[in-house]
Design an enzyme around this catalytic site. Structure first.
Site, short mmCIF file in Angstrom:
data_model
loop_
_atom_site.label_atom_id
_atom_site.label_comp_id
_atom_site.label_asym_id
_atom_site.label_seq_id
_atom_site.Cartn_x
_atom_site.Cartn_y
_atom_site.Cartn_z
N GLY A 179 71.11 126.97 -2.98
CA GLY A 179 71.37 125.60 -3.41
C GLY A 179 70.61 125.29 -4.67
O GLY A 179 70.29 126.17 -5.47
N CYS A 180 70.32 124.05 -4.85
CA CYS A 180 69.61 123.57 -6.04
C CYS A 180 68.30 124.34 -6.21
O CYS A 180 67.47 124.36 -5.31
CB CYS A 180 69.34 122.07 -5.89
SG CYS A 180 68.34 121.38 -7.20
#
Length: 174
Positions: free
Chosen positions: A14-15
């Protein structure tokens, strides 16, 4: 410290801001030597953040860690990887959708690849099989593809911007 005990690990979950921050928070002083965020697994040399955000370069946002193997093992870092995001979500994490936010392990050696596969099987059996859920994380073939360090303003982003964006899936799940 001997360089013989230093390894590099690369995780995409993810981020990359949250990934870097969680590893710094939990392994700082416990074997983590450094963490950088960047892009990996794509088809364009030296991509920019804006290019990666289009989802068209094939890169994942990732954190690349250097760590002291006498203090923390690669297996521990992989298990932590699974604890800090939702590895059952395809092509994204929470509201962050797209291939750049995929869950992927990028082993640097054949030994890391074998460890990643073993730990993934263990985590699947212990934490996801009982819930009827399947890990969709990809494990790339070692050695990893090129890692391109992200722009300076992305490094230590959450430390420098404590009120900035936090992906809701970056937390301890068990």
């Amino acid at each position: 410290m001997s360089s013989a005990t230093t390894e590099v690990a690369t995780f995409a979950n993810g981020c990359f801001w949250g990934t870097e921050h969680l590893y710094r928070k939990y392994f700082g002083g416990k074997g983590l030597l450094d963490a950088k965020v960047g892009y990996i697994g794509g088809n364009k040399p030296n991509p920019t953040y804006r290019e990666v955000c289009t989802g068209k370069t094939g890169h994942a946002e990732a954190a690349q860690l250097s760590f002291d193997t006498s203090k923390v093992s690669y297996a521990e870092l992989v298990e932590f990887f699974y604890r800090t995001h939702d590895p059952t979500q395809w092509e994204g994490q929470g509201p962050d959708i797209g291939p750049q936010y995929r869950s992927a392990l990028f082993p640097h050696t054949a030994e890391q690849e074998a460890t990643a596969r073993r730990v993934t099987e263990q985590v699947q059996a212990k934490h996801f099989d009982p819930k009827g859920m399947r890990i969709v994380t990809t494990i790339e073939r070692a050695p990893v593809s090129d890692f391109f360090e992200a722009e300076p303003y992305h490094q230590e982003y959450i430390i420098n911007n404590p009120n900035g964006y936090h992906c809701p899936t970056h937390r301890l799940w068990w």
